[in-house]
Design an enzyme around this catalytic site. Structure first.
Site, PDB file in Angstrom:
ATOM      1  N   GLY A   1       0.810  -1.214   0.000  1.00  0.00           N
ATOM      2  CA  GLY A   1       0.000   0.000   0.000  1.00  0.00           C
ATOM      3  C   GLY A   1       0.844   1.264   0.000  1.00  0.00           C
ATOM      4  O   GLY A   1       0.540   2.234  -0.706  1.00  0.00           O
ATOM      5  N   THR A   2       1.909   1.268   0.785  1.00  0.00           N
ATOM      6  CA  THR A   2       2.752   2.465   0.878  1.00  0.00           C
ATOM      7  C   THR A   2       3.348   2.809  -0.483  1.00  0.00           C
ATOM      8  O   THR A   2       3.307   3.962  -0.917  1.00  0.00           O
ATOM      9  CB  THR A   2       3.871   2.242   1.924  1.00  0.00           C
ATOM     10  OG1 THR A   2       3.252   1.934   3.174  1.00  0.00           O
ATOM     11  CG2 THR A   2       4.752   3.458   2.071  1.00  0.00           C
TER      12      THR A   2
ATOM     13  N   ASN B   1      -8.524   3.918   8.181  1.00  0.00           N
ATOM     14  CA  ASN B   1      -7.942   2.761   8.866  1.00  0.00           C
ATOM     15  C   ASN B   1      -8.194   2.748  10.365  1.00  0.00           C
ATOM     16  O   ASN B   1      -8.197   1.698  10.984  1.00  0.00           O
ATOM     17  CB  ASN B   1      -6.434   2.675   8.591  1.00  0.00           C
ATOM     18  CG  ASN B   1      -5.732   3.991   8.755  1.00  0.00           C
ATOM     19  OD1 ASN B   1      -6.083   4.984   8.139  1.00  0.00           O
ATOM     20  ND2 ASN B   1      -4.736   4.017   9.613  1.00  0.00           N
TER      21      ASN B   1
ATOM     22  N   GLN C   1      -7.759  -0.240   3.053  1.00  0.00           N
ATOM     23  CA  GLN C   1      -8.632  -0.812   4.086  1.00  0.00           C
ATOM     24  C   GLN C   1      -9.978  -1.292   3.547  1.00  0.00           C
ATOM     25  O   GLN C   1     -10.699  -1.980   4.258  1.00  0.00           O
ATOM     26  CB  GLN C   1      -8.864   0.210   5.210  1.00  0.00           C
ATOM     27  CG  GLN C   1      -7.627   0.488   6.047  1.00  0.00           C
ATOM     28  CD  GLN C   1      -7.194  -0.709   6.893  1.00  0.00           C
ATOM     29  OE1 GLN C   1      -7.951  -1.655   7.120  1.00  0.00           O
ATOM     30  NE2 GLN C   1      -5.966  -0.683   7.383  1.00  0.00           N
TER      31      GLN C   1
ATOM     32  N   GLY D   1      -1.762  -6.457  -0.201  1.00  0.00           N
ATOM     33  CA  GLY D   1      -2.027  -7.883   0.011  1.00  0.00           C
ATOM     34  C   GLY D   1      -2.309  -8.279   1.444  1.00  0.00           C
ATOM     35  O   GLY D   1      -3.250  -9.046   1.714  1.00  0.00           O
ATOM     36  N   HIS D   2      -1.528  -7.746   2.397  1.00  0.00           N
ATOM     37  CA  HIS D   2      -1.627  -8.278   3.760  1.00  0.00           C
ATOM     38  C   HIS D   2      -2.866  -7.824   4.515  1.00  0.00           C
ATOM     39  O   HIS D   2      -3.114  -8.278   5.631  1.00  0.00           O
ATOM     40  CB  HIS D   2      -0.344  -7.990   4.557  1.00  0.00           C
ATOM     41  CG  HIS D   2      -0.150  -6.574   5.005  1.00  0.00           C
ATOM     42  ND1 HIS D   2      -0.364  -6.201   6.308  1.00  0.00           N
ATOM     43  CD2 HIS D   2       0.251  -5.470   4.344  1.00  0.00           C
ATOM     44  CE1 HIS D   2      -0.091  -4.903   6.424  1.00  0.00           C
ATOM     45  NE2 HIS D   2       0.287  -4.440   5.244  1.00  0.00           N
TER      46      HIS D   2
ATOM     47  N   THR E   1      12.358  -7.000 -10.647  1.00  0.00           N
ATOM     48  CA  THR E   1      11.883  -8.361 -10.917  1.00  0.00           C
ATOM     49  C   THR E   1      10.649  -8.649 -10.065  1.00  0.00           C
ATOM     50  O   THR E   1      10.650  -8.395  -8.864  1.00  0.00           O
ATOM     51  CB  THR E   1      13.008  -9.376 -10.603  1.00  0.00           C
ATOM     52  OG1 THR E   1      14.107  -9.066 -11.446  1.00  0.00           O
ATOM     53  CG2 THR E   1      12.558 -10.807 -10.828  1.00  0.00           C
TER      54      THR E   1
ATOM     55  N   CYS F   1       2.558   5.705  20.321  1.00  0.00           N
ATOM     56  CA  CYS F   1       3.745   6.180  21.008  1.00  0.00           C
ATOM     57  C   CYS F   1       4.755   6.597  19.958  1.00  0.00           C
ATOM     58  O   CYS F   1       5.258   5.763  19.229  1.00  0.00           O
ATOM     59  CB  CYS F   1       4.357   5.024  21.782  1.00  0.00           C
ATOM     60  SG  CYS F   1       4.308   5.242  23.527  1.00  0.00           S
TER      61      CYS F   1
HETATM   62  N1  PLP Z   1      -2.989   2.996   3.637  1.00  0.00           N
HETATM   63  C1  PLP Z   1      -3.802   2.613   4.628  1.00  0.00           C
HETATM   64  C2  PLP Z   1      -5.159   3.217   4.766  1.00  0.00           C
HETATM   65  C3  PLP Z   1      -3.369   1.641   5.541  1.00  0.00           C
HETATM   66  O1  PLP Z   1      -4.168   1.261   6.536  1.00  0.00           O
HETATM   67  C4  PLP Z   1      -2.071   1.096   5.390  1.00  0.00           C
HETATM   68  C5  PLP Z   1      -1.543   0.116   6.363  1.00  0.00           C
HETATM   69  O2  PLP Z   1      -1.862   0.139   7.534  1.00  0.00           O
HETATM   70  C6  PLP Z   1      -1.276   1.528   4.307  1.00  0.00           C
HETATM   71  C7  PLP Z   1      -1.771   2.477   3.450  1.00  0.00           C
HETATM   72  C8  PLP Z   1       0.088   0.975   4.074  1.00  0.00           C
HETATM   73  O3  PLP Z   1       0.010  -0.300   3.476  1.00  0.00           O
HETATM   74  P1  PLP Z   1       1.263  -1.296   3.496  1.00  0.00           P
HETATM   75  O4  PLP Z   1       1.384  -1.799   4.896  1.00  0.00           O
HETATM   76  O5  PLP Z   1       0.883  -2.394   2.529  1.00  0.00           O
HETATM   77  O6  PLP Z   1       2.438  -0.530   3.032  1.00  0.00           O
END
Ligand code: PLP
Length: 386
Positions: free
Chosen positions: A71-72, A151, A179, A200-201, A237, A325
């Site tokens: 996601g990031t 989230n 999410q 994915g996770h 890759t 924190c």
């Molecule tokens: N965006 C949202 C709304 C998320 O909740 C998260 C992860 O908590 C991310 C992006 C980041 O995803 P990733 O952990 O796959 O980099």
């Protein structure tokens, strides 16, 4: 002690079907998807099959799916890629003040690269108002990025209305769907999206894999230069086992989503009723109905969320709190602050996010454990009534 996992918005376990699908791609089917021999072709077929599955989950074309590391990275690619490619057109981006750091930090970085970012406020229930989006648009606006579901508090945003506005004005529209994808139906065409991030996770797939949907025709630049993989947009890759896992997870989500959402909504609502009914000075953060089926975010006056998490953990329950924190000081959650909570109210928050393993029995045990733990903490607390 039985362990109960209720932190599915942090991450999910890899589904057994997903693991099974992935395993051969670590060993006998280890080929590089770019190689011309049979090992390579086997990997390439698996990648393209997964691309179709991911596209199928969000009503996109397979050629509009680009695999990333999560996601990031998808958020980085969408925002930086679109901002850099469309600089001549404008440098203004609209987002909300309660996005994930994967959006907010990218916006900060883009500001240093001469972009101008408007951070829209959200309502008490965590909604971005389409009217506010409309008002923020300027002649130099090139991109609107609003998350699909928050989230922390689970509020689902009015993407369709915002998408309509973006389309009328000819502005690209991205959403962080990390999410929501896999939990509720997401149709990129119906929502009017030009780009969508997923991971994915969060949907019972592996960590370290994600995807970015980019609608055909969108002008976007690569932020990772190299061998030109993924149609030149994301070099490197391909993570074949991860991609296969994401594909299988997407298929599973598509098959089970409607029934699972109904089941989780019932569990969620009964836990909400028990907790709010039994604990004084408690409330629900986020929208009462426009929220993810899996998400509850409670506020409890006179307690610290971290202490509550530790007491629940001692009972085998995994949950999380909105406040984090950071750098040795307790920083109040930017999401809870954005919806208008006072700092002391933010600190007493508890996020419960349900998932496939949770049952009615879990709900009964968890509600009782929350009640006992809040009561114990309040007795020890110097913050308020005992
Ligand atoms: N965006 C949202 C709304 C998320 O909740 C998260 C992860 O908590 C991310 C992006 C980041 O995803 P990733 O952990 O796959 O980099």
């Amino acid at each position: 002690m039985k362990r109960i996992y209720m932190d599915h918005s942090a991450t999910t376990p890899v589904a057994p079907e997903v693991l099974q699908a992935m395993l051969p791609y670590f060993s006998e089917r280890f080929g590089n998807g770019s190689s011309l021999h049979s090992f390579g072709l086997e990997a390439r077929e698996a990648i393209e099959d997964a691309r179709e599955k991911v596209a199928g989950l969000i009503n996109a074309e397979p050629s509009e799916i680009y695999f990333t590391s999560g996601g990031t990275e998808s958020d980085n690619l969408a925002l930086k890629g679109i901002a850099l490619k469309n600089r001549k057109k404008g440098r203004h981006i609209i987002t909300s003040s309660f996005e994930h750091p994967a959006i907010l930090e990218v916006c900060k970085a883009l500001t240093k690269m001469d972009c101008d970012v408007t951070y829209l406020p959200v309502t008490r229930e965590g909604l971005v108002e389409p009217e506010a989006v409309k008002e923020a648009i300027r002649p130099d606006t090139i991109l609107i990025s609003i998350m699909h579901a928050n989230n922390e508090i689970g509020t689902i945003e009015p993407l369709q209305e915002i998408g309509q506005i973006a389309k009328e004005k000819g502005i690209y529209f991205h959403s962080d769907g990390v999410q929501s994808v896999g939990k509720v139906p997401v149709d990129v065409k119906a929502l009017g999206l030009d780009a969508l991030s997923l991971s994915g996770h969060k949907l019972y797939g592996p960590k370290g894999i994600g995807a970015l949907f980019v609608r055909k025709g969108v002008k976007i630049e690569s932020i990772m230069q190299g061998g030109g993989h993924e149609q030149g947009l994301r070099s490197g890759t391909e993570n074949v086992p991860g991609i296969v896992g994401l594909g299988r997870a997407a298929d599973l989500a598509k098959e089970t989503m409607i029934d699972e959402a109904k089941r989780l909504t019932a569990l969620r609502d009964s836990l909400e009723e028990m907790v709010l009914g039994r604990i004084d000075e408690s409330w629900l953060n986020g929208h009462p109905t426009k929220r993810l089926p899996s998400n509850l975010n409670f506020g409890f006056r006179y307690i610290e969320g971290e202490s509550l998490i530790l007491l629940l953990d001692a009972k085998g329950i995994a949950a999380s709190t909105g406040s984090a924190c950071s750098s040795k000081k307790l920083a109040a959650s930017h999401v809870l602050m954005a919806i208008g909570l006072k700092p002391e109210e933010c600190h007493g928050s508890l996020r419960i996010t349900l998932g496939r393993s949770n049952t009615k029995e879990d709900i009964d045990f968890v509600s009782q454990s929350i009640e006992e733990s809040v009561s114990r903490l309040r007795k020890m607390s110097a913050l308020g009534p005992r």
